[in-house]
Motif scaffolding. Structure first.
Motif, PDB file in Angstrom:
ATOM      1  N   PHE A 183       0.810  -1.212   0.000  1.00 49.29           N
ATOM      2  CA  PHE A 183       0.000   0.000   0.000  1.00 49.29           C
ATOM      3  C   PHE A 183       0.849   1.271   0.000  1.00 49.29           C
ATOM      4  O   PHE A 183       0.335   2.365  -0.224  1.00 49.29           O
ATOM      5  N   TRP A 184       2.160   1.136   0.251  1.00 48.43           N
ATOM      6  CA  TRP A 184       3.043   2.290   0.118  1.00 48.43           C
ATOM      7  C   TRP A 184       3.056   2.787  -1.325  1.00 48.43           C
ATOM      8  O   TRP A 184       3.251   3.982  -1.571  1.00 48.43           O
ATOM      9  N   ALA A 185       2.879   1.849  -2.260  1.00 45.72           N
ATOM     10  CA  ALA A 185       3.016   2.206  -3.681  1.00 45.72           C
ATOM     11  C   ALA A 185       1.721   2.027  -4.471  1.00 45.72           C
ATOM     12  O   ALA A 185       1.497   2.740  -5.454  1.00 45.72           O
ATOM     13  N   TRP A 186       0.896   1.104  -4.073  1.00 49.09           N
ATOM     14  CA  TRP A 186      -0.304   0.763  -4.837  1.00 49.09           C
ATOM     15  C   TRP A 186      -1.303   1.924  -4.852  1.00 49.09           C
ATOM     16  O   TRP A 186      -1.637   2.482  -3.829  1.00 49.09           O
ATOM     17  N   ASN A 240       4.338  -1.378  -9.120  1.00 53.29           N
ATOM     18  CA  ASN A 240       3.863  -0.482 -10.181  1.00 53.29           C
ATOM     19  C   ASN A 240       3.599  -1.252 -11.474  1.00 53.29           C
ATOM     20  O   ASN A 240       2.557  -1.064 -12.124  1.00 53.29           O
ATOM     21  N   ALA A 241       4.531  -2.099 -11.862  1.00 47.66           N
ATOM     22  CA  ALA A 241       4.394  -2.848 -13.111  1.00 47.66           C
ATOM     23  C   ALA A 241       3.205  -3.802 -13.055  1.00 47.66           C
ATOM     24  O   ALA A 241       2.433  -3.914 -14.019  1.00 47.66           O
ATOM     25  N   ILE A 242       3.038  -4.479 -11.933  1.00 49.49           N
ATOM     26  CA  ILE A 242       1.959  -5.458 -11.792  1.00 49.49           C
ATOM     27  C   ILE A 242       0.598  -4.781 -11.757  1.00 49.49           C
ATOM     28  O   ILE A 242      -0.381  -5.303 -12.299  1.00 49.49           O
ATOM     29  N   ALA A 309       4.081 -13.368  -5.780  1.00 47.17           N
ATOM     30  CA  ALA A 309       3.580 -13.074  -4.435  1.00 47.17           C
ATOM     31  C   ALA A 309       2.840 -11.739  -4.412  1.00 47.17           C
ATOM     32  O   ALA A 309       1.787 -11.605  -3.781  1.00 47.17           O
ATOM     33  N   ILE A 310       3.403 -10.746  -5.100  1.00 45.66           N
ATOM     34  CA  ILE A 310       2.754  -9.425  -5.163  1.00 45.66           C
ATOM     35  C   ILE A 310       1.413  -9.535  -5.877  1.00 45.66           C
ATOM     36  O   ILE A 310       0.403  -8.978  -5.429  1.00 45.66           O
ATOM     37  N   GLU A 311       1.382 -10.263  -6.995  1.00 45.60           N
ATOM     38  CA  GLU A 311       0.129 -10.462  -7.741  1.00 45.60           C
ATOM     39  C   GLU A 311      -0.920 -11.128  -6.853  1.00 45.60           C
ATOM     40  O   GLU A 311      -2.088 -10.698  -6.825  1.00 45.60           O
ATOM     41  N   ASP A 312      -0.535 -12.176  -6.144  1.00 42.06           N
ATOM     42  CA  ASP A 312      -1.478 -12.894  -5.284  1.00 42.06           C
ATOM     43  C   ASP A 312      -2.002 -11.995  -4.168  1.00 42.06           C
ATOM     44  O   ASP A 312      -3.188 -12.050  -3.814  1.00 42.06           O
TER      45      ASP A 312
END
Length: 322
Positions: A183-186, A240-242, A309-312
């Motif tokens: 959530f720092w970046a999303w 960011n990419a995901i 892991a980030i995607e999940d």
């Protein structure tokens, strides 16, 4: 069918671990505060019992092959060592003594990589590296290391194995806990990032590592469950990419983090809970890197890319509107 008893069943790691245990046809008894907090599917091989870490669980340990102790106090804002020691050390001793009394064959303790010394891109920390500052000043890491030392000293009573996960990302992080870093970046237009880095690992892989350590782990051994060493900037670029976004990326000067740490130290002296402290802010400025060589070679773990892991995690957050 092998029987296991699991604590910390409703957290990120606990949920992932129980899901995998059931997939591998284990019979699982899990300690929960409330049965309604279980996020996974129901199963005839899963029995939820309500209680806390100081409950008398001895009647549930008959014929149990292994205890998997995951539950821990991981908050970064508590003010005294006793706040951590009660859950991370005292409760561990309580559970271990009950397991020994009932003849449980193996006690697997989920600790943290921060009880071990970290490295950098030139040389990564491993199971033999002694703990280093700033984690020597972390009440959380200190309490987990004290529990590790107790269990290893008592290892003659039953088969003790310790796993030391790094920073976990994945689905079922309903609080969220470690997933807060996403959530720092999303969904941000501007992302401020510290200049350090850390080791990230998929929570599913840690769950897999726990099961392999139960089955293959050697008595009195520690196993780092770790995967990718990346800087915070690199991690946020992955987010960011995901998520298909392109925010402005701005580094936080080390001096600013150091100043925030001093402010946090002052607030803590005033008995104000805060995640700010000199130790915590130092952790953001270092490369907190580890090696997974031992767990790959001795346990045979195949780690997934941290991108997965980030995607999940993001899918879980979206699906559950976290």
């Amino acid at each position: 069918m092998k029987k296991v008893f699991v604590t910390g069943a409703t957290g990120l790691l606990g949920t992932n671990t129980i899901i995998k245990l059931l997939q591998y046809d284990y019979s699982v008894t899990a300690l929960v505060r409330k049965k309604s907090s279980w996020l996974g599917e129901k199963s005839e091989n899963l029995r939820l019992i309500e209680g806390d870490l100081f409950s008398d669980i001895s009647e549930h340990l008959w014929d149990v092959d292994s205890v998997i102790h995951i539950a821990a106090e991981t908050s970064q804002n508590l003010l005294s060592y006793e706040d951590y020691k009660k859950t991370n050390y005292d409760a561990t001793v309580h559970l271990f003594e009950q397991a020994v009394a009932k003849g449980v064959k193996k006690f697997l303790f989920v600790s943290t990589a921060n009880t071990l010394g970290y490295g950098n891109s030139a040389g990564r920390g491993n199971e033999q590296t002694p703990q280093l500052y700033p984690f020597t000043r972390s009440y959380y890491a200190k309490s987990k290391l004290e529990a590790e030392n107790y269990l290893l000293q008592q290892g003659r009573k039953t088969n003790v194995v310790i796993v030391n996960p790094t920073f976990m990302i994945g689905a079922y992080d309903h609080k969220p806990s470690s997933g807060k870093i996403i959530f720092w970046a999303w969904k941000k237009k501007v992302v401020f990032y510290p200049k350090g880095g850390k080791n990230f690992v998929h929570a599913e892989d840690v769950a897999e590592g726990i099961i392999k350590a139960v089955e293959q782990g050697k008595r009195g051994e520690k196993y780092l469950l770790a995967n990718e060493n990346v800087t915070y900037k690199e991690f946020f670029k992955k987010v960011n990419a995901i998520s298909g976004q392109n925010p402005v990326m701005i580094p936080i000067p080390n001096l600013v983090l150091a100043l925030l740490g001093v402010i946090g130290d002052g607030l803590r002296k005033l008995k104000i809970k805060t995640g700010l402290s000199s130790a915590n802010m130092k952790a953001l400025r270092i490369d907190n890197f580890y090696s997974n060589k031992k767990s790959v070679e001795e346990l045979g773990i195949r780690y997934q890319p941290i991108d997965r892991a980030i995607e999940d995690a993001i899918r879980f957050f979206e699906r559950n509107q976290v």
